[in-house]
Design a protein around this motif. Structure first.
Motif, PDB file in Angstrom:
ATOM      1  N   THR A  31       0.842  -1.187   0.000  1.00 28.47           N
ATOM      2  CA  THR A  31       0.000   0.000   0.000  1.00 28.47           C
ATOM      3  C   THR A  31       0.879   1.240   0.000  1.00 28.47           C
ATOM      4  OG1 THR A  31      -1.745  -1.150   1.190  1.00 28.47           O
ATOM      5  CG2 THR A  31      -1.799   1.259   1.250  1.00 28.47           C
ATOM      6  N   LEU A  32       0.600   2.133  -0.933  1.00 30.39           N
ATOM      7  CA  LEU A  32       1.312   3.408  -1.015  1.00 30.39           C
ATOM      8  C   LEU A  32       0.495   4.443  -0.260  1.00 30.39           C
ATOM      9  CD1 LEU A  32       2.257   3.227  -4.792  1.00 30.39           C
ATOM     10  CD2 LEU A  32       3.639   2.540  -2.836  1.00 30.39           C
ATOM     11  N   THR A  33       1.168   5.331   0.453  1.00 29.91           N
ATOM     12  CA  THR A  33       0.442   6.216   1.367  1.00 29.91           C
ATOM     13  C   THR A  33       0.665   7.694   1.109  1.00 29.91           C
ATOM     14  OG1 THR A  33       2.260   6.101   2.943  1.00 29.91           O
ATOM     15  CG2 THR A  33       0.480   4.500   3.221  1.00 29.91           C
ATOM     16  N   GLY A  34       1.257   8.049  -0.024  1.00 26.45           N
ATOM     17  CA  GLY A  34       1.594   9.445  -0.281  1.00 26.45           C
ATOM     18  C   GLY A  34       0.405  10.379  -0.403  1.00 26.45           C
ATOM     19  N   SER A  35      -0.743   9.856  -0.862  1.00 25.96           N
ATOM     20  CA  SER A  35      -1.886  10.743  -1.070  1.00 25.96           C
ATOM     21  C   SER A  35      -3.175   9.957  -1.194  1.00 25.96           C
ATOM     22  CB  SER A  35      -1.685  11.568  -2.340  1.00 25.96           C
ATOM     23  OG  SER A  35      -2.818  12.371  -2.586  1.00 25.96           O
ATOM     24  N   LYS A  36      -4.258  10.589  -0.807  1.00 29.78           N
ATOM     25  CA  LYS A  36      -5.599  10.032  -0.980  1.00 29.78           C
ATOM     26  C   LYS A  36      -6.388  10.849  -2.000  1.00 29.78           C
ATOM     27  CE  LYS A  36      -5.506   6.699   2.083  1.00 29.78           C
ATOM     28  NZ  LYS A  36      -5.596   5.316   1.686  1.00 29.78           N
ATOM     29  N   THR A  37      -5.667  11.625  -2.821  1.00 25.43           N
ATOM     30  CA  THR A  37      -6.304  12.507  -3.794  1.00 25.43           C
ATOM     31  C   THR A  37      -5.743  12.244  -5.179  1.00 25.43           C
ATOM     32  OG1 THR A  37      -6.507  14.222  -2.097  1.00 25.43           O
ATOM     33  CG2 THR A  37      -6.724  14.935  -4.379  1.00 25.43           C
ATOM     34  N   GLU A  52       7.216  10.308  -2.732  1.00 23.91           N
ATOM     35  CA  GLU A  52       7.452   9.149  -1.878  1.00 23.91           C
ATOM     36  C   GLU A  52       6.924   7.872  -2.525  1.00 23.91           C
ATOM     37  OE1 GLU A  52       5.335  11.754  -0.688  1.00 23.91           O
ATOM     38  OE2 GLU A  52       7.104  12.903  -0.129  1.00 23.91           O
ATOM     39  N   ASP A  53       5.737   7.950  -3.114  1.00 26.41           N
ATOM     40  CA  ASP A  53       5.136   6.773  -3.743  1.00 26.41           C
ATOM     41  C   ASP A  53       5.902   6.357  -4.992  1.00 26.41           C
ATOM     42  OD1 ASP A  53       3.213   6.705  -1.776  1.00 26.41           O
ATOM     43  OD2 ASP A  53       1.591   7.445  -3.041  1.00 26.41           O
ATOM     44  N   ASN A 116       2.586  20.710   0.381  1.00 23.71           N
ATOM     45  CA  ASN A 116       1.413  20.602   1.262  1.00 23.71           C
ATOM     46  C   ASN A 116       0.184  20.012   0.589  1.00 23.71           C
ATOM     47  OD1 ASN A 116       2.907  21.876   3.375  1.00 23.71           O
ATOM     48  ND2 ASN A 116       2.485  23.846   2.396  1.00 23.71           N
ATOM     49  N   ASN A 117       0.325  19.445  -0.599  1.00 25.77           N
ATOM     50  CA  ASN A 117      -0.832  18.877  -1.282  1.00 25.77           C
ATOM     51  C   ASN A 117      -0.412  17.717  -2.189  1.00 25.77           C
ATOM     52  OD1 ASN A 117      -3.474  18.542  -2.057  1.00 25.77           O
ATOM     53  ND2 ASN A 117      -3.393  20.108  -3.635  1.00 25.77           N
ATOM     54  N   PRO A 118       0.119  16.633  -1.607  1.00 23.10           N
ATOM     55  CA  PRO A 118       0.521  15.512  -2.457  1.00 23.10           C
ATOM     56  C   PRO A 118      -0.704  14.913  -3.150  1.00 23.10           C
ATOM     57  CG  PRO A 118       0.542  14.862  -0.156  1.00 23.10           C
ATOM     58  CD  PRO A 118       0.263  16.336  -0.192  1.00 23.10           C
ATOM     59  N   LEU A 119      -0.526  14.548  -4.400  1.00 28.68           N
ATOM     60  CA  LEU A 119      -1.644  13.972  -5.146  1.00 28.68           C
ATOM     61  C   LEU A 119      -1.128  13.133  -6.301  1.00 28.68           C
ATOM     62  CD1 LEU A 119      -1.854  15.819  -7.946  1.00 28.68           C
ATOM     63  CD2 LEU A 119      -2.999  17.387  -6.417  1.00 28.68           C
TER      64      LEU A 119
END
Length: 154
Positions: A31-37, A52-53, A116-119
């Motif tokens: 599971t990659l966790t860098g963003s939920k957007t 990061e992902d 401040n907004n990884p996506l």
């Protein structure tokens, strides 16, 4: 005529862009966790993700940076799964490859850094496999498996 499955409809989470909430992103079982957007964007050629992902993916497959593009042994590439609205949309290794020469594959992925907004940006690499219908009036997007040119069109 352009789709090979029914649509899965997902509400847009931010109306400024065609943004959806990611339930999960997984590569090679991790599971990659860098963003939920994620933004779905036909103006972006590649699949772009948080630094990061992308670095985690590159490390898993042993990819090398060559002038800003990533190259890996084709046998090392795994699928990446995006879970959106409870449905999983999988990009197989062949979906992630832009070009192959022998055992080396040029990947259609890149990192994107937005402070401040990884996506994620699900660009053309994603949209080649999944037909996307943008429903402005209902603030939602529909995702369906795109029909391949080799599929029977009759």
């Amino acid at each position: 005529v352009h789709i090979a499955s029914s649509f899965t409809w997902v509400d847009v989470s931010e109306k400024l862009w065609w943004t959806v909430t990611l339930d999960q992103v997984e590569f090679d079982g991790q599971t990659l966790t860098g963003s939920k957007t994620a933004i779905v964007d036909s103006g972006t050629s590649l699949l772009a993700g948080p630094k990061e992902d992308i670095h985690a993916i590159l490390e898993i497959i042993g990819a090398k940076n060559m002038s800003g593009l990533y190259v890996a042994n084709c046998q090392n590439i795994s699928s990446i799964d995006f879970t959106i609205g409870g449905s999983t949309f999988s990009l197989e290794p062949e979906d992630l490859v832009l070009q192959q020469q022998g055992d080396e594959c040029l990947l259609g992925i890149e990192e994107i850094y937005i402070p401040n907004n990884p996506l994620w940006i699900l660009g053309d690499v994603f949209m080649r496999k999944f037909y996307v219908q943008f429903d402005f009036g209902n603030a939602r997007m529909g995702f369906a498996l795109a029909r391949k040119p080799s599929d029977n069109w009759v």
